[in-house]
Motif scaffolding. Structure first.
Motif, PDB file in Angstrom:
ATOM      1  N   LYS A 109       0.832  -1.212   0.000  1.00 44.46           N
ATOM      2  CA  LYS A 109       0.000   0.000   0.000  1.00 44.46           C
ATOM      3  C   LYS A 109       0.862   1.256   0.000  1.00 44.46           C
ATOM      4  O   LYS A 109       0.569   2.218  -0.722  1.00 44.46           O
ATOM      5  N   GLU A 110       1.941   1.252   0.803  1.00 43.98           N
ATOM      6  CA  GLU A 110       2.849   2.407   0.830  1.00 43.98           C
ATOM      7  C   GLU A 110       3.469   2.624  -0.540  1.00 43.98           C
ATOM      8  O   GLU A 110       3.592   3.760  -1.020  1.00 43.98           O
ATOM      9  N   SER A 111       3.876   1.529  -1.176  1.00 39.07           N
ATOM     10  CA  SER A 111       4.513   1.619  -2.487  1.00 39.07           C
ATOM     11  C   SER A 111       3.540   2.166  -3.534  1.00 39.07           C
ATOM     12  O   SER A 111       3.916   2.985  -4.379  1.00 39.07           O
ATOM     13  N   ILE A 112       2.299   1.725  -3.480  1.00 38.70           N
ATOM     14  CA  ILE A 112       1.280   2.221  -4.410  1.00 38.70           C
ATOM     15  C   ILE A 112       1.101   3.723  -4.227  1.00 38.70           C
ATOM     16  O   ILE A 112       1.010   4.481  -5.206  1.00 38.70           O
ATOM     17  N   GLN A 113       1.072   4.176  -2.974  1.00 37.73           N
ATOM     18  CA  GLN A 113       0.910   5.603  -2.700  1.00 37.73           C
ATOM     19  C   GLN A 113       2.083   6.402  -3.263  1.00 37.73           C
ATOM     20  O   GLN A 113       1.897   7.464  -3.872  1.00 37.73           O
ATOM     21  N   ILE A 114       3.302   5.886  -3.062  1.00 36.38           N
ATOM     22  CA  ILE A 114       4.491   6.560  -3.592  1.00 36.38           C
ATOM     23  C   ILE A 114       4.421   6.654  -5.115  1.00 36.38           C
ATOM     24  O   ILE A 114       4.690   7.697  -5.706  1.00 36.38           O
ATOM     25  N   LEU A 115       4.039   5.564  -5.763  1.00 40.94           N
ATOM     26  CA  LEU A 115       3.951   5.539  -7.220  1.00 40.94           C
ATOM     27  C   LEU A 115       2.890   6.510  -7.732  1.00 40.94           C
ATOM     28  O   LEU A 115       3.110   7.232  -8.703  1.00 40.94           O
ATOM     29  N   GLN A 116       1.744   6.516  -7.086  1.00 41.73           N
ATOM     30  CA  GLN A 116       0.669   7.412  -7.514  1.00 41.73           C
ATOM     31  C   GLN A 116       1.043   8.871  -7.306  1.00 41.73           C
ATOM     32  O   GLN A 116       0.743   9.728  -8.142  1.00 41.73           O
ATOM     33  N   ASP A 117       1.717   9.167  -6.187  1.00 47.29           N
ATOM     34  CA  ASP A 117       2.136  10.549  -5.915  1.00 47.29           C
ATOM     35  C   ASP A 117       3.203  11.021  -6.897  1.00 47.29           C
ATOM     36  O   ASP A 117       3.239  12.193  -7.272  1.00 47.29           O
ATOM     37  N   SER A 118       4.089  10.104  -7.304  1.00 47.77           N
ATOM     38  CA  SER A 118       5.197  10.492  -8.184  1.00 47.77           C
ATOM     39  C   SER A 118       4.785  10.584  -9.647  1.00 47.77           C
ATOM     40  O   SER A 118       5.426  11.272 -10.431  1.00 47.77           O
ATOM     41  N   GLY A 119       3.726   9.881 -10.008  1.00 46.21           N
ATOM     42  CA  GLY A 119       3.303   9.869 -11.402  1.00 46.21           C
ATOM     43  C   GLY A 119       4.183   9.003 -12.290  1.00 46.21           C
ATOM     44  O   GLY A 119       4.087   9.056 -13.514  1.00 46.21           O
ATOM     45  N   THR A 120       5.025   8.174 -11.681  1.00 47.97           N
ATOM     46  CA  THR A 120       5.925   7.300 -12.445  1.00 47.97           C
ATOM     47  C   THR A 120       5.129   6.160 -13.089  1.00 47.97           C
ATOM     48  O   THR A 120       4.336   5.505 -12.410  1.00 47.97           O
ATOM     49  N   PRO A 121       5.296   5.908 -14.388  1.00 42.51           N
ATOM     50  CA  PRO A 121       4.642   4.740 -14.977  1.00 42.51           C
ATOM     51  C   PRO A 121       5.157   3.465 -14.320  1.00 42.51           C
ATOM     52  O   PRO A 121       6.350   3.369 -14.006  1.00 42.51           O
ATOM     53  N   PHE A 122       4.272   2.493 -14.092  1.00 41.08           N
ATOM     54  CA  PHE A 122       4.729   1.279 -13.424  1.00 41.08           C
ATOM     55  C   PHE A 122       4.024   0.044 -13.954  1.00 41.08           C
ATOM     56  O   PHE A 122       2.980   0.125 -14.610  1.00 41.08           O
ATOM     57  N   ILE A 123       4.642  -1.087 -13.647  1.00 39.74           N
ATOM     58  CA  ILE A 123       4.124  -2.405 -14.036  1.00 39.74           C
ATOM     59  C   ILE A 123       3.893  -3.194 -12.764  1.00 39.74           C
ATOM     60  O   ILE A 123       4.744  -3.211 -11.867  1.00 39.74           O
ATOM     61  N   VAL A 124       2.759  -3.856 -12.654  1.00 37.98           N
ATOM     62  CA  VAL A 124       2.507  -4.747 -11.523  1.00 37.98           C
ATOM     63  C   VAL A 124       3.070  -6.123 -11.865  1.00 37.98           C
ATOM     64  O   VAL A 124       2.724  -6.707 -12.894  1.00 37.98           O
ATOM     65  N   VAL A 125       3.965  -6.611 -11.013  1.00 39.52           N
ATOM     66  CA  VAL A 125       4.620  -7.905 -11.234  1.00 39.52           C
ATOM     67  C   VAL A 125       4.174  -8.856 -10.127  1.00 39.52           C
ATOM     68  O   VAL A 125       4.501  -8.663  -8.954  1.00 39.52           O
ATOM     69  N   ILE A 126       3.403  -9.862 -10.485  1.00 38.73           N
ATOM     70  CA  ILE A 126       2.935 -10.850  -9.512  1.00 38.73           C
ATOM     71  C   ILE A 126       3.941 -11.989  -9.480  1.00 38.73           C
ATOM     72  O   ILE A 126       4.141 -12.690 -10.476  1.00 38.73           O
ATOM     73  N   THR A 127       4.598 -12.149  -8.323  1.00 36.88           N
ATOM     74  CA  THR A 127       5.680 -13.122  -8.181  1.00 36.88           C
ATOM     75  C   THR A 127       5.195 -14.407  -7.518  1.00 36.88           C
ATOM     76  O   THR A 127       4.073 -14.494  -7.027  1.00 36.88           O
ATOM     77  N   LYS A 128       6.077 -15.392  -7.502  1.00 42.47           N
ATOM     78  CA  LYS A 128       5.857 -16.671  -6.817  1.00 42.47           C
ATOM     79  C   LYS A 128       4.635 -17.420  -7.344  1.00 42.47           C
ATOM     80  O   LYS A 128       3.920 -18.095  -6.597  1.00 42.47           O
ATOM     81  N   VAL A 129       4.404 -17.320  -8.660  1.00 43.59           N
ATOM     82  CA  VAL A 129       3.236 -17.992  -9.235  1.00 43.59           C
ATOM     83  C   VAL A 129       3.429 -19.510  -9.301  1.00 43.59           C
ATOM     84  O   VAL A 129       2.467 -20.241  -9.582  1.00 43.59           O
ATOM     85  N   ASP A 130       4.657 -19.970  -9.041  1.00 41.22           N
ATOM     86  CA  ASP A 130       4.923 -21.411  -9.032  1.00 41.22           C
ATOM     87  C   ASP A 130       4.612 -22.039  -7.682  1.00 41.22           C
ATOM     88  O   ASP A 130       4.618 -23.265  -7.538  1.00 41.22           O
ATOM     89  N   MET A 131       4.333 -21.207  -6.656  1.00 41.16           N
ATOM     90  CA  MET A 131       4.143 -21.706  -5.302  1.00 41.16           C
ATOM     91  C   MET A 131       2.732 -22.262  -5.104  1.00 41.16           C
ATOM     92  O   MET A 131       1.777 -21.810  -5.737  1.00 41.16           O
TER      93      MET A 131
END
Length: 492
Positions: A109-131
């Motif tokens: 949630k903190e990271s999302i807020q930082i990204l939204q405040d900065s206006g930086t384009p971003f990609i959501v990377v869902i990890t550990k899909v093999d687990m």
């Protein structure tokens, strides 16, 4: 293709986009970078947490051309929110890492807020899909509920599912990063990164190295940094003595998009500070007294504060900033600095009734012994939340009985095979060694490892204790790579 368009295309190949990696602790950020860089950084991290911002460059084939990408690995623990913010400020594209097994967590949630405040384009990377026990659809829905509108779910934020362990979609992620960067780079991008553009480089980490002086990891945003060139940071002019890339190679220059280590500063630069041409008019750096992360005493008399007083020593300014911003109420800082713990720090702690807290630094055996003799509590940490938790314990008086005691110091004279292990010939320099003692093996300022004494011999006779001035044979409970000249420190 027009000539100027061809030049721009060449520039686009030469200058790498800067990528920041954000997300919750243990969601696989550093492991992802391991898969990309083919390194073992994750295995070396203490407590599963990346403790300081690091940067590295990779090269891939993209649409038939060689392209480079610079990654900044930002820390994952909640105490490093400010450092994550510094990282986003220099990035062209960010990766928001979310584990398929956990979903959205506090630092997500903190990271999302930082990204939204900065206006930086971003990609959501869902990890550990093999687990096992992962639910990708639920994770995506939880991300959408935080205001991130994903592709395929009514939005335009790219999302990709990867496994660093199996390598699933790693190459696809790198291609996606370059596609997003090419789509979102500003219209004046090529003018800013031109070799003739005024230089601008952002400090992402800094420290005082006892051997080479102040140094900093920086990301070049505009222009070119050159060795022997005079530049400035916050109004302080200095000459760049040397540049080094992430693999330790000496460079003569660094262009936009590159991450390098810079040497030559007159004092440790602030994290987030910007290196510019010396002709640029900027405000002079604030005095040491006003600098929040400088080596400065806040008070020196014991009677001025009745609560917990601490002396903080950290490896870098970024770590120091994270610690100071996370201190609980009621803690007063007598001194904060980067570098190593010195005898002066112990004496100051004694005179002010403080405890000494060291993070990510080296503590020499003589400093540990001085602290013991002066009855000063000296603690060393490699994981930041352990430091913060123990500060809370100290406020409650729980640490008073936990001060480490040094029972004896010896140095290794020889080593030789013994049964199925090895024995060490040692001489006791101070105190004593006893069977069952916990010991720390030191090589200069480096800690080789922790162990315990399995057996002791003087000549052919076994014994339970050997006093100062004597020589003895020592067998440790487990094998370590010990060398002649190493120091054995027996402690509580």
């Amino acid at each position: 293709m027009a000539k100027n368009e061809s030049a721009k295309e060449d520039s686009n190949q030469y200058f790498p986009p800067v990528i920041t990696v954000l997300g919750h602790v243990d969601h696989g950020k550093t492991t992802l970078l391991d898969a990309v860089r083919k390194t073992s950084i994750a295995d070396r991290e203490k407590g599963g947490i990346t403790q300081k911002i690091g940067a590295s460059e990779v090269e891939i084939e993209h649409e038939g051309k060689k392209r480079k990408i610079t990654f900044i690995d930002t820390p994952g623990h909640e105490a490093f929110t400010k450092m994550r913010g510094h990282g986003v400020n220099v990035s062209d594209v960010s990766l928001l890492i979310v584990a398929a097994t956990d979903g959205v967590k506090p630092q997500t949630k903190e990271s999302i807020q930082i990204l939204q405040d900065s206006g930086t384009p971003f990609i959501v990377v869902i990890t550990k899909v093999d687990m096992p026990h992962q639910n990708i659809n639920d994770v995506k829905q939880s991300i959408v509920r935080e205001g991130v509108m994903l592709e395929g779910l009514g939005g335009d934020v790219p999302v990709i599912e990867i496994s660093a362990k199996t390598g699933q979609n790693i190459k696809e992620l790198l291609d996606l990063i370059l596609l997003v960067f090419d789509l979102h780079k500003p219209a004046d991008y090529f003018e800013k990164i031109s070799k003739s553009a005024p230089v601008s480089a952002v400090v992402i980490e800094s420290k005082l190295d006892t051997r080479v002086g102040p140094k900093a990891a920086v990301v070049v945003k505009n222009g070119v940094l050159k060795v022997r060139e005079e530049v400035q940071i916050e109004g302080e002019v200095f000459k760049i003595r040397s540049l080094m890339d992430d693999r330790g190679k000496q460079l003569l220059s660094a262009c936009a998009g590159q991450a390098v280590e810079v040497f030559g500063f007159k004092q440790v630069p602030p994290v987030g500070g910007v290196i510019t041409d010396k002709s640029v008019k900027v405000e002079k750096r604030s005095s040491v007294k006003d600098e929040p992360l400088a080596k400065t005493a806040i008070y020196t008399k014991k009677e001025e504060h009745k609560g917990l007083s601490v002396i903080l020593v950290a490896d870098t300014l970024g770590s120091l900033e994270a610690i100071t911003s996370s201190l609980p109420d009621g803690v007063k800082i007598v001194l904060q600095k980067t570098g190593e713990v010195t005898d002066a720090d112990v004496v100051l702690a004694k005179s002010t009734g403080s405890i000494v807290l060291s993070f990510g630094t080296k503590i020499k055996p003589d400093i540990t012994k001085l602290a013991m003799n002066e009855k000063v509590l000296l603690r060393n940490y490699e994981v930041i939340y352990e430091l913060i938790d123990e500060i809370k314990d100290a406020q409650e008086g729980k640490l008073a009985s936990q001060m480490e005691q040094i029972y004896g110091v010896a140095h290794v004279l020889a080593k030789f095979p013994y049964e199925k292990t090895q024995a060490l010939g040692v001489k006791i320099d101070d105190g004593r060694l006893a069977k069952g003692d916990r010991v720390r093996i030191m090589r200069g300022d480096e800690v080789v490892g922790e162990n315990s004494i399995k057996s002791l011999r003087v000549g052919k006779d076994t014994t339970s204790k050997v006093e100062v001035g004597k020589e003895a044979g020592v067998v440790l409970a487990k094998e370590l790579d010990i060398l002649v000249g190493d120091v054995i420190l027996s402690h509580s």
